[in-house]
Every structure is written in C-alpha cells, then in structure tokens.
Design an enzyme around this catalytic site. Structure first.
Site, PDB file in Angstrom:
ATOM      1  N   LYS A   1      11.702 -17.549 -20.344  1.00  0.00           N
ATOM      2  CA  LYS A   1      12.645 -18.215 -21.258  1.00  0.00           C
ATOM      3  C   LYS A   1      13.580 -17.203 -21.916  1.00  0.00           C
ATOM      4  O   LYS A   1      14.721 -17.519 -22.250  1.00  0.00           O
ATOM      5  CB  LYS A   1      11.906 -19.042 -22.314  1.00  0.00           C
ATOM      6  CG  LYS A   1      11.591 -20.437 -21.839  1.00  0.00           C
ATOM      7  CD  LYS A   1      10.517 -20.429 -20.808  1.00  0.00           C
ATOM      8  CE  LYS A   1      10.583 -21.296 -19.651  1.00  0.00           C
ATOM      9  NZ  LYS A   1       9.478 -21.152 -18.713  1.00  0.00           N
TER      10      LYS A   1
ATOM     11  N   GLY B   1     -14.794  -8.978 -18.793  1.00  0.00           N
ATOM     12  CA  GLY B   1     -16.075  -9.576 -19.164  1.00  0.00           C
ATOM     13  C   GLY B   1     -16.791 -10.063 -17.922  1.00  0.00           C
ATOM     14  O   GLY B   1     -16.233 -10.839 -17.145  1.00  0.00           O
TER      15      GLY B   1
ATOM     16  N   VAL C   1       8.313 -21.063   5.468  1.00  0.00           N
ATOM     17  CA  VAL C   1       8.478 -19.679   5.927  1.00  0.00           C
ATOM     18  C   VAL C   1       7.374 -19.378   6.940  1.00  0.00           C
ATOM     19  O   VAL C   1       6.205 -19.668   6.694  1.00  0.00           O
ATOM     20  CB  VAL C   1       8.389 -18.705   4.725  1.00  0.00           C
ATOM     21  CG1 VAL C   1       8.465 -17.252   5.208  1.00  0.00           C
ATOM     22  CG2 VAL C   1       9.478 -18.993   3.713  1.00  0.00           C
TER      23      VAL C   1
ATOM     24  N   GLY D   1       2.909 -21.085  -6.123  1.00  0.00           N
ATOM     25  CA  GLY D   1       1.896 -21.674  -7.006  1.00  0.00           C
ATOM     26  C   GLY D   1       0.903 -20.642  -7.507  1.00  0.00           C
ATOM     27  O   GLY D   1       1.075 -19.441  -7.280  1.00  0.00           O
TER      28      GLY D   1
ATOM     29  N   HIS E   1      22.690 -39.414 -36.033  1.00  0.00           N
ATOM     30  CA  HIS E   1      23.940 -39.265 -35.285  1.00  0.00           C
ATOM     31  C   HIS E   1      24.748 -38.121 -35.879  1.00  0.00           C
ATOM     32  O   HIS E   1      24.832 -38.012 -37.105  1.00  0.00           O
ATOM     33  CB  HIS E   1      24.761 -40.560 -35.364  1.00  0.00           C
ATOM     34  CG  HIS E   1      26.112 -40.417 -34.738  1.00  0.00           C
ATOM     35  ND1 HIS E   1      26.284 -40.463 -33.371  1.00  0.00           N
ATOM     36  CD2 HIS E   1      27.339 -40.188 -35.282  1.00  0.00           C
ATOM     37  CE1 HIS E   1      27.575 -40.288 -33.109  1.00  0.00           C
ATOM     38  NE2 HIS E   1      28.232 -40.120 -34.254  1.00  0.00           N
TER      39      HIS E   1
HETATM   40  C1  LIG Z   1       6.464 -17.410 -14.415  1.00  0.00           C
HETATM   41  C2  LIG Z   1       5.670 -18.452 -15.178  1.00  0.00           C
HETATM   42  C3  LIG Z   1       6.314 -19.252 -16.106  1.00  0.00           C
HETATM   43  C4  LIG Z   1       5.584 -20.207 -16.823  1.00  0.00           C
HETATM   44  N1  LIG Z   1       6.252 -20.982 -17.729  1.00  0.00           N
HETATM   45  C5  LIG Z   1       5.573 -21.909 -18.422  1.00  0.00           C
HETATM   46  C6  LIG Z   1       6.229 -22.715 -19.388  1.00  0.00           C
HETATM   47  O1  LIG Z   1       7.435 -22.587 -19.617  1.00  0.00           O
HETATM   48  N2  LIG Z   1       5.507 -23.635 -20.074  1.00  0.00           N
HETATM   49  C7  LIG Z   1       4.171 -23.810 -19.833  1.00  0.00           C
HETATM   50  O2  LIG Z   1       3.563 -24.674 -20.472  1.00  0.00           O
HETATM   51  N3  LIG Z   1       3.518 -23.059 -18.935  1.00  0.00           N
HETATM   52  C8  LIG Z   1       4.171 -22.108 -18.229  1.00  0.00           C
HETATM   53  N4  LIG Z   1       3.505 -21.335 -17.329  1.00  0.00           N
HETATM   54  C9  LIG Z   1       2.051 -21.570 -17.140  1.00  0.00           C
HETATM   55  C10 LIG Z   1       1.251 -20.926 -18.280  1.00  0.00           C
HETATM   56  O3  LIG Z   1       1.553 -19.558 -18.324  1.00  0.00           O
HETATM   57  C11 LIG Z   1      -0.233 -21.150 -18.050  1.00  0.00           C
HETATM   58  O4  LIG Z   1      -0.478 -22.527 -17.879  1.00  0.00           O
HETATM   59  C12 LIG Z   1      -1.066 -20.653 -19.219  1.00  0.00           C
HETATM   60  O5  LIG Z   1      -0.826 -19.293 -19.438  1.00  0.00           O
HETATM   61  C13 LIG Z   1      -2.556 -20.885 -18.944  1.00  0.00           C
HETATM   62  O6  LIG Z   1      -3.313 -20.376 -19.994  1.00  0.00           O
HETATM   63  P1  LIG Z   1      -4.839 -19.907 -19.774  1.00  0.00           P
HETATM   64  O7  LIG Z   1      -5.309 -19.429 -21.093  1.00  0.00           O
HETATM   65  O8  LIG Z   1      -5.602 -20.942 -19.086  1.00  0.00           O
HETATM   66  O9  LIG Z   1      -4.750 -18.677 -18.756  1.00  0.00           O
HETATM   67  P2  LIG Z   1      -3.951 -17.318 -18.782  1.00  0.00           P
HETATM   68  O10 LIG Z   1      -2.727 -17.426 -19.591  1.00  0.00           O
HETATM   69  O11 LIG Z   1      -3.821 -16.900 -17.363  1.00  0.00           O
HETATM   70  O12 LIG Z   1      -4.911 -16.324 -19.556  1.00  0.00           O
HETATM   71  C14 LIG Z   1      -6.099 -15.845 -19.016  1.00  0.00           C
HETATM   72  C15 LIG Z   1      -6.452 -14.539 -19.698  1.00  0.00           C
HETATM   73  O13 LIG Z   1      -7.774 -14.161 -19.340  1.00  0.00           O
HETATM   74  C16 LIG Z   1      -7.842 -12.757 -19.091  1.00  0.00           C
HETATM   75  N5  LIG Z   1      -9.002 -12.568 -18.212  1.00  0.00           N
HETATM   76  C17 LIG Z   1      -9.206 -13.117 -16.986  1.00  0.00           C
HETATM   77  N6  LIG Z   1     -10.432 -12.806 -16.529  1.00  0.00           N
HETATM   78  C18 LIG Z   1     -11.027 -12.058 -17.499  1.00  0.00           C
HETATM   79  C19 LIG Z   1     -12.305 -11.459 -17.627  1.00  0.00           C
HETATM   80  N7  LIG Z   1     -13.249 -11.609 -16.698  1.00  0.00           N
HETATM   81  N8  LIG Z   1     -12.554 -10.718 -18.735  1.00  0.00           N
HETATM   82  C20 LIG Z   1     -11.613 -10.579 -19.702  1.00  0.00           C
HETATM   83  N9  LIG Z   1     -10.394 -11.145 -19.645  1.00  0.00           N
HETATM   84  C21 LIG Z   1     -10.110 -11.885 -18.564  1.00  0.00           C
HETATM   85  C22 LIG Z   1      -6.476 -12.449 -18.471  1.00  0.00           C
HETATM   86  O14 LIG Z   1      -6.154 -11.084 -18.613  1.00  0.00           O
HETATM   87  C23 LIG Z   1      -5.554 -13.371 -19.288  1.00  0.00           C
HETATM   88  O15 LIG Z   1      -5.099 -12.728 -20.443  1.00  0.00           O
HETATM   89  C24 LIG Z   1       4.191 -20.353 -16.608  1.00  0.00           C
HETATM   90  C25 LIG Z   1       3.535 -19.534 -15.681  1.00  0.00           C
HETATM   91  C26 LIG Z   1       4.253 -18.590 -14.982  1.00  0.00           C
HETATM   92  C27 LIG Z   1       3.536 -17.709 -14.001  1.00  0.00           C
END
Ligand SMILES: Cc1cc2nc3c(=O)[nH]c(=O)nc-3n(C[C@H](O)[C@H](O)[C@H](O)COP(=O)(O)OP(=O)(O)OC[C@H]3O[C@@H](n4cnc5c(N)ncnc54)[C@H](O)[C@@H]3O)c2cc1C
Length: 585
Positions: free
Chosen positions: A175, A240, A358, A388, A559
């Site tokens: 963003k 972890g 592709v 994805g 408005h």
């Molecule tokens: C380019 C891009 C743009 C996006 N834009 C949007 C948007 O505009 N709006 C929106 O709603 N969503 C967006 N998303 C999706 C959004 O980022 C995710 O849905 C969201 O971050 C998911 O949150 P989460 O906490 O499940 O996982 P994550 O954000 O992936 O967080 C997981 C965390 O766990 C940590 N971790 C993993 N395994 C371990 C372990 N074993 N020990 C310790 N730490 C660990 C990782 O380092 C990470 O910090 C976007 C994604 C991408 C890739």
C-alpha cells in the site's frame, strides 16, 4: 453433550453482569445467533446471542441475578437431554475448587461449574504460561494481546519481526508503493485542474522509495512490539519448535503453555516448472526490496498480489504483462467488477493474457523468455511469481495434526485436532486476509483462556484490492447468489454522476448490491471506484447487523460523499434510486 452458556466478559474491566430477562425459556428451541437474554453490564444494556443451536435445557441463573463473568448461567443441549455430568466438573474437582476458594477468602459461587471455573488455578512455574503464541503476525499478536487482556500469563515466540507478512512483506509495503502510483496519477491530472507544474518530468529514486517503505514498516512493527510489552506479554525471539505436550523449544530454552496458539502464517507458493529457480524470477518478498526499475516485468498469476504489484511497476514506467490461467483477473471477485478493472488497467498500459498458463522459463542474456501453454511467449527483464500462498509449517513437524489440503484443520473455535492447541490465521487457509487473521486470533485466545465458547464467524469479511480504481467486496458474487438463491434483485449506481467523484477526477466505476428478492436480505456488495476499500466496511457492518435493503434505504448518507453511490445502489434494488434513470417496468 450439553453446552454451557456463560456470563460473557465483554470488556477488560467487566467483573459481573446482571441478567435482565431471559428471552428463551427452558425447553425452547434455540438457533445459533438467536437472542437468548437481555443483560446489563457497567450500565450498558445488551443482548446475548446463542453461540450454538439446540434446546435451552436448563436456566441456572434467573432474571435479576448478578453473575460474575465466565460463570455458567444456562445450558443448551439436545431435546430431552439433561445437564449431564460431562458438562459439570467432577465432584472431586468441585470439592477441591470450593476448598481453594474458601482458603483464598473468596465467596463460593452457586454452581459447581462456576466454582471450578473461578477457583484460583495452580501456580504457574516461571517457564509456564496460560498461553504460548507461536508467530507474531496479525493472528499471533492479536491473540497474545487478547489473552493478556483476559488476564492470562502470555508468551509469544517470533522468528523474524512482529507484524508478520502483513506489516513486513504484504499489506503495508504494497500500500505504501500503491500510494506512489496514485501520486503519479495525480501529476497527470494537475494541469487540467489549473495546477501548472514547472516541469512534468520526474524520476523515481528507488533507494528512497524502498527506504521510505522500510520506515513505514518499522513504525508499525515497533508499535506492535510496544503494545506487547505494554500488555506484559513475554517475548521470545527465534524459531519455536512445538511439541504435542504443549512445550515450545526456542534454541536452548523450553517453555510450556496450558494452551498453544499456532499462528505461523503463510509463505509464497512455488510451482515446479523448468526455469522457475532463475534469479530473475522474483517473489513478492523480493520485489518489495528491488532497488532498480526493470524495463519489463511478466507477472505470473493475476490475483490480488500480482495485479497490485504489477500496477506499481506499470506506474513507474515498466512494461507489465500479467499472465492468468483463469479467464479474467482476480477471479474470486464478481465477474463484472473484474472485467471492468481489467479494462481500466489495460488503458493504463498493463497487458493481460488470460486463460493461459506458464509452461517453461528460459533465462538467456540476462532476460527471460516465458513460454506459455498456448504456444506463445513473453520476453521480459524480470518476472514476478504470484500464484498464491501456502501455510508455513516450520517448527510444527513434531505435531501430528489433522490437515486439509496442506492447511491445518481447525473447527469453528479455531482448535486443531489436538485439544488446547489452536491455529488461527493464514496457517489454516480459511480466509487469507489480515483482518480475518485478527478475528481468528482473537477468538482462539478467548477460547484458549476461558474454554471453547466463541466461534469465528467470517462470512461477512470484506476484501479489497488497492489498485486505482480500488475494488472491494463482501458476501456473495452475482453468480454465487443466483446459484444459491435463484431469485435475486440487483441494484447499481455509478460514480459518474457523483459530485465528490467528479470533483476529484474519480468519476469511474460503480457499486452493485445483490439482495434476496423475498425479504430484501443483503447478499453481497461489490464496488469498483474511489475509496472502495474504506466504503466496503459499511457494507460489511450492514450485512453483519442483518439490516435489509429497506433498512439501509431509511438511513441518511452525507453529501457530498463517495458513499452516496452505495446508498443509491441500495435504493436501486427497490427501483427508487433518485440519480438513476427510471427502471423499465
Ligand atoms: C504482497 C501481499 C500483500 C497483502 N496485502 C494484504 C492486504 O492488503 N490486506 C489483507 O487483509 N491481507 C493482505 N495480505 C495477506 C496478509 O498479509 C495475511 O493474511 C496475514 O499476514 C496473515 O496473518 P498471520 O498472522 O496468519 O500470518 P503471518 O502474517 O504470515 O505471520 C506469521 C508469523 O509467524 C512467524 N513464524 C512462523 N513460524 C514460526 C515459528 N515456528 N516460530 C516463530 N515464529 C514463526 C513468521 O515469522 C511471521 O511473523 C497480503 C499478503 C501479501 C503477501
């Protein structure tokens, strides 16, 4: 087995609530979402909805009673069922809890279950926590803070930076760059509005652009770290490794949780085709730190990430070609919206190849030839792989969790196949959006701390694509609504006649409202146009609150605002939009 209805804890300071009136009586059938009683907390009246369907088999606390939070006030079960011993704690447990409460000088609650719930829990050792959260992204940090708000002793383990994909490599970096694209669009229209720039020449300083993006990210990730600290969440840095006995090992340290939250998120999905490992093929993680602008870019995958990042580079002057297997870009959104977006972005110079995949990538002379499965090829300096994301499972290998197509399987309480281990957010693949992860994390924490009473309802989660124009949706697409409901009504209104949009050079796009023909229940709202990502939140609230089209029609929208277009789309469902031509009868 009978399910407990408890006095909910609705705020950090809430200690007790008063039952004003049961709206259902013993023996009544209750459907999930039905209002079962009216209650009062901190001088605020509210309604309590049933979290499950069944029969109200027992009312434990009656009208007028003041009940401490988390205490059982009733039970829902099957018809003819009595409150069995499974729903109540074992007699020995109750006797112990009663003795513990008396020893602590506390009042003994009226019901056995409440006595057990309220009894002081066994002291936790220094390395033990009520809840250990693995992963500090949106699902994880929300869960940790919620757990702390509910009074738990909480630890969080993060291997990288707080904020996860969203703050570091996803929502926020993209963003930040899309704002640059918007500023560049603004330069193009300045002269037409009487703003004469000394020169229309500009250059993009990618070092500065990346540094600015990093400063935005740092502000937000620092904010999350600060919030965790303020909530007294203990932080462990490192990977972890989680074990079935609810211990978590981080390097040489081992901690234990009464419950565990797996919030390990997701990572970029890869495809196994020849040439995919070329260093000129970037992921979204890589491209966000690119410090030069490629002359040409092939985006492999026309989903949200590919289209947003493609637009950023197109606005910088890169020749962008998007290759998408489906017959249109962002195939999950309403067809009409996706077709319109593709038209607008094509006018901005982006090229789209749809219904094609592709097959092979050949790197030669520092450029890529992308061979497609219809025999054609695209040549470009770089490619972006954006097909994805898949769950991130490193550290979870010791858990023998039930999986569903590579995702951790969870129930509505966000609990995995191992009781007491929850998996909210991207890792369960239900809805891979940051705000859905927030909700799943919050619900998982509530259940981990207070027992499984809350379900994550994600039906009305809004989704947005931050292109220019933006698109956003909530609920069913037109195709889905026709399939599920048959008889539907559609209302539309365009931004072309909207005062604020014309004044802002943004008079493009439309809002489409889909409703059920019988009750005018809102089934879906779809927007392409200015501030769609903001406006969709109103539509999500309308749907969550079960307002009908007629209810919305009775409201007043300010408005001049962009939201008037949405209001008029609702009116158009009823055939009474003032700013639309009369509907043919
Ligand atoms: C380019 C891009 C743009 C996006 N834009 C949007 C948007 O505009 N709006 C929106 O709603 N969503 C967006 N998303 C999706 C959004 O980022 C995710 O849905 C969201 O971050 C998911 O949150 P989460 O906490 O499940 O996982 P994550 O954000 O992936 O967080 C997981 C965390 O766990 C940590 N971790 C993993 N395994 C371990 C372990 N074993 N020990 C310790 N730490 C660990 C990782 O380092 C990470 O910090 C976007 C994604 C991408 C890739």
């Amino acid at each position: 087995m009978a399910i407990e209805i408890i006095m909910p804890k609705l705020g950090v300071d809430m200690q007790e609530g008063e039952i004003i009136e049961w709206k259902k009586q013993e023996g009544d059938v209750v459907n999930e979402g039905d209002v079962i009683l009216e209650m009062m907390s901190d001088k605020t009246g509210m309604e309590l909805e049933a979290e499950d369907s069944g029969v109200l088999i027992k009312i434990v606390r009656g009208n007028g009673e003041v009940v401490p939070v988390t205490e059982v006030i009733g039970y829902i079960g099957a018809e003819g069922e009595s409150v069995d011993s499974a729903a109540a704690p074992a007699p020995a447990e109750v006797a112990q809890a009663t003795a513990d409460l008396k020893a602590a000088g506390l009042e003994v609650p009226a019901t056995p279950a409440a006595a057990a719930a309220q009894a002081p829990k066994a002291e936790l050792a220094a390395n033990e926590y009520d809840m250990v959260v693995v992963g500090g992204g949106p699902a994880g940090y929300y869960a940790a803070i919620k757990g702390a708000q509910l009074g738990g002793k909480i630890a969080i383990v993060e291997k990288y930076e707080f904020g996860g994909t969203c703050l570091n490599k996803g929502c926020i970096p993209t963003k930040t760059y899309l704002k640059n694209a918007e500023i560049l669009d603004g330069l193009k229209i300045a002269a037409g509005r009487g703003i004469n720039l000394a020169s229309t020449n500009y250059t993009i300083d990618m070092d500065k652009a990346v540094d600015f993006k990093n400063s935005v990210v740092k502000t937000l990730t620092g904010g999350v770290a600060g919030l965790l600290k303020a909530n007294k969440v203990t932080v462990f840095n490192g990977l972890g490794q989680v074990n079935p006995d609810k211990t978590v090992t981080i390097g040489s340290e081992t901690i234990k949780g009464r419950s565990i939250i797996l919030a390990t998120g997701s990572k970029v999905s890869r495809i196994n085709i020849p040439g995919i490992d070329s260093k000129l093929v970037l992921t979204s993680d890589d491209i966000l730190d690119l410090r030069e602008i490629p002359k040409s870019l092939t985006v492999m995958g026309g989903g949200v990430v590919g289209v947003e990042l493609g637009l950023v580079y197109a606005s910088y002057g890169t020749e962008v070609t998007v290759v998408e297997m489906a017959d249109r870009i962002i195939p999950g959104v309403d067809r009409e919206v996706s077709v319109e977006l593709q038209k607008v972005l094509s006018k901005k110079g982006m090229k789209f190849l749809t219904s094609v995949g592709v097959e092979k990538i050949v790197e030669a002379n520092n450029q890529l030839t992308i061979k497609l499965n219809d025999g054609s090829e695209v040549v470009s300096e770089k490619a972006l792989l954006s097909i994805g994301r898949v769950p991130q499972l490193a550290g979870l290998e010791n858990l023998n969790l039930e999986m569903d197509r590579g995702r951790i399987k969870v129930n509505a309480y966000q609990e995995t196949s191992i009781p007491g281990i929850y998996a909210p957010g991207d890792v369960n693949g239900t809805k891979m959006l940051a705000h859905a992860a927030y909700r799943m994390g919050e619900v998982a924490a509530e259940n981990a701390i207070n027992g499984n009473h809350h379900k994550a309802k994600l039906d009305f989660t809004p989704a947005a694509v931050y292109t220019h124009p933006e698109i956003a949706m909530v609920g069913l697409t037109e195709e889905q609504a026709r399939e599920q409901y048959g008889d539907i009504l559609i209302g539309k209104n365009s931004f072309t006649g909207n005062g604020r949009a014309i004044a802002s050079n943004e008079a493009h796009g439309f809002v489409k409202v889909i409703a059920d023909a019988k009750y005018h229940e809102v089934l879906g709202v779809h927007i392409i146009g200015p501030v769609a990502a903001e406006m969709i939140n109103e539509a999500a609230t309308i749907m969550e609150s079960e307002l009908t089209v007629d209810d919305v029609a009775a409201s007043i929208h300010g408005h001049p605002t962009f939201s008037e277009v949405m209001y008029e789309a609702f009116l158009d469902v009823l055939g009474v939009a003032i700013h639309n031509p009369p509907k043919r009868k």
